[in-house]
Write a protein that holds these residues in place. Structure first.
Motif, short mmCIF file in Angstrom:
data_model
loop_
_atom_site.label_atom_id
_atom_site.label_comp_id
_atom_site.label_asym_id
_atom_site.label_seq_id
_atom_site.Cartn_x
_atom_site.Cartn_y
_atom_site.Cartn_z
N ILE A 146 32.88 33.43 51.52
CA ILE A 146 32.28 32.91 50.28
C ILE A 146 30.80 32.63 50.47
CG2 ILE A 146 32.28 30.92 48.71
CD1 ILE A 146 35.32 30.83 49.01
N PHE A 147 30.44 32.22 51.67
CA PHE A 147 29.03 31.97 51.98
C PHE A 147 28.21 33.26 51.86
CE2 PHE A 147 25.52 31.82 55.09
CZ PHE A 147 24.86 30.69 54.64
N ILE A 148 28.84 34.40 52.17
CA ILE A 148 28.15 35.69 52.06
C ILE A 148 28.09 36.12 50.60
CG2 ILE A 148 28.27 38.15 52.67
CD1 ILE A 148 29.54 37.28 55.33
N SER A 149 29.25 36.21 49.94
CA SER A 149 29.31 36.51 48.50
C SER A 149 30.74 36.33 48.02
CB SER A 149 28.83 37.93 48.20
OG SER A 149 29.80 38.89 48.51
N PHE A 150 30.88 36.03 46.75
CA PHE A 150 32.21 35.85 46.17
C PHE A 150 32.99 37.16 46.19
CE2 PHE A 150 35.14 35.65 42.51
CZ PHE A 150 35.89 34.54 42.90
N GLU A 151 32.30 38.26 45.91
CA GLU A 151 32.95 39.57 45.90
C GLU A 151 33.49 39.93 47.27
OE1 GLU A 151 32.00 43.56 43.47
OE2 GLU A 151 30.48 43.09 44.98
N PHE A 152 32.70 39.66 48.30
CA PHE A 152 33.14 39.91 49.67
C PHE A 152 34.35 39.05 50.01
CE2 PHE A 152 32.68 38.78 54.28
CZ PHE A 152 33.05 40.01 54.79
N ALA A 153 34.34 37.80 49.57
CA ALA A 153 35.46 36.90 49.83
C ALA A 153 36.74 37.42 49.18
CB ALA A 153 35.13 35.49 49.32
N ILE A 154 36.63 37.96 47.98
CA ILE A 154 37.80 38.54 47.30
C ILE A 154 38.35 39.70 48.11
CG2 ILE A 154 38.55 39.84 45.27
CD1 ILE A 154 38.27 36.90 44.72
N MET A 155 37.47 40.53 48.65
CA MET A 155 37.91 41.68 49.45
C MET A 155 38.59 41.22 50.74
SD MET A 155 34.72 44.32 48.89
CE MET A 155 35.59 45.81 49.42
N VAL A 156 38.05 40.18 51.37
CA VAL A 156 38.67 39.63 52.58
C VAL A 156 40.06 39.09 52.25
CG1 VAL A 156 38.55 37.77 54.30
CG2 VAL A 156 36.50 39.09 53.74
N PHE A 157 40.18 38.43 51.11
CA PHE A 157 41.48 37.90 50.67
C PHE A 157 42.49 39.02 50.45
CE2 PHE A 157 44.37 36.72 47.19
CZ PHE A 157 45.00 35.62 47.77
N ILE A 158 42.05 40.09 49.78
CA ILE A 158 42.93 41.23 49.51
C ILE A 158 43.40 41.86 50.82
CG2 ILE A 158 43.05 43.58 48.57
CD1 ILE A 158 41.17 42.60 46.33
N TYR A 159 42.45 42.04 51.75
CA TYR A 159 42.81 42.62 53.05
C TYR A 159 43.87 41.76 53.74
CZ TYR A 159 42.53 44.40 57.79
OH TYR A 159 42.86 44.94 59.02
N GLY A 160 43.66 40.44 53.71
CA GLY A 160 44.61 39.53 54.35
C GLY A 160 46.00 39.61 53.74
N MET A 161 46.07 39.73 52.42
CA MET A 161 47.36 39.81 51.74
C MET A 161 48.09 41.11 52.08
SD MET A 161 47.72 36.94 50.33
CE MET A 161 49.20 37.25 49.36
N ILE A 162 47.35 42.21 52.13
CA ILE A 162 47.97 43.50 52.48
C ILE A 162 48.49 43.47 53.91
CG2 ILE A 162 47.55 45.96 52.82
CD1 ILE A 162 47.77 45.17 49.90
N SER A 163 47.69 42.91 54.82
CA SER A 163 48.11 42.85 56.22
C SER A 163 49.37 42.00 56.39
CB SER A 163 46.98 42.31 57.10
OG SER A 163 46.76 40.93 56.88
#
Length: 286
Positions: A94-111
């Motif tokens: 989130i510190f980097i960007s909200f969009e990036f945080a969403i992508m990290v969240f999606i990756y975590g859920m898929i894994s």
């Protein structure tokens, strides 16, 4: 933290996933040094270890797994540590960007869906294979590129960015079955059906060879057009040791299927990761 928990995080195994990040760095044009360092730490010391630990907790492997020849028994602590790592990663993202945080969240859920019993993508050979290849390749490449260059996802919709992302997935779709080649018996015990089981031992080699040829030809084309013929030619030079080891191992397996073992698989991962990381590092520095 218990020793078993730390071991199951398999932090050194993140080196084998580093080439996707390094490719994103190599083809970046407006790097934010701060974001680059944050993304590197976030992925390789938080997101990937969290995924490893979470999947290990639900798999409860007794045989060798990627990065661990003799995995210890898992405990509930591993599950909690994996989730804590995920939360810390999201806070940094989130510190980097909200969009990036969403992508990290999606990756975590898929894994997590890969091994969680309520979904367990690992049970489905094609779906599991595609999920691993797409999200560890193309999706991760875009995730890294967006953060490293401080861009929006819409800014990546150009050939010079999309094409290497697609190629990273092609490379992973070919190499991923090789990481399962020594786990056929273990997977079968749990009722999991992997793409490598479907292909068979020799079929896995043949499939990986074909995928490697196609993705390598694609990378050669990309580097020739986006950089220079010399840069493309150097890619072939760096990949030569990988091809040599793969061929040597294949001949051993043809003589005795027992040679399709954990140690040989990890050596192939190591050789290919060293060569790819070395090449992308050279490209980034030059």
């Amino acid at each position: 933290m218990k020793k078993s928990t730390f071991l199951h995080l398999r932090i050194p195994f993140s080196f084998f996933l580093l080439p996707v990040f390094m490719l994103a760095v190599a083809v970046s044009t407006q790097i934010s040094t701060q974001n680059l360092l944050l993304v590197f730490f976030l992925l390789h010391f938080l997101v990937y270890p969290a995924s490893n630990g979470y999947n290990s907790y639900f798999d409860k492997d007794e045989g060798s797994i990627g990065g661990l020849k003799k995995p210890p028994k898992t405990t509930k602590e591993l599950y909690h540590v994996a989730l804590i790592f995920d939360v810390i990663a999201l806070m940094i993202a989130i510190f980097i960007s909200f969009e990036f945080a969403i992508m990290v969240f999606i990756y975590g859920m898929i894994s997590k869906a890969y091994s969680h019993p309520s979904v367990r993508l690992k049970k489905f050979p094609i779906v599991g294979w595609l999920a691993a290849g797409i999200f560890q390749g193309y999706f991760t490449f875009l995730m890294c590129y967006v953060a490293i260059n401080d861009l929006n996802l819409a800014d990546t919709l150009i050939w010079k960015i999309q094409f290497p992302g697609i190629l990273s997935t092609l490379l992973l779709l070919g190499s991923y079955p090789m990481t399962q080649i020594y786990q056929h018996e273990e997977d079968a015990k749990r009722g999991d059906i992997t793409i490598s089981q479907k292909l068979g031992i020799l079929g896995t080699f043949h499939f990986t060879a074909l995928a490697f040829f196609i993705s390598s030809a694609g990378f050669f084309y990309y580097f020739d057009h986006a950089f220079s013929f010399q840069v493309a030619l150097l890619f072939g030079v760096f990949m030569a040791p990988v091809l040599f080891y793969f061929g040597w191992w294949y001949m051993k397996v043809r003589k005795d299927r027992a040679n399709a073992d954990f140690d040989s698989t990890m050596r192939l991962n190591l050789v290919s990761s060293v060569m790819l990381n070395g090449y992308f590092l050279y490209l980034a520095l030059s």
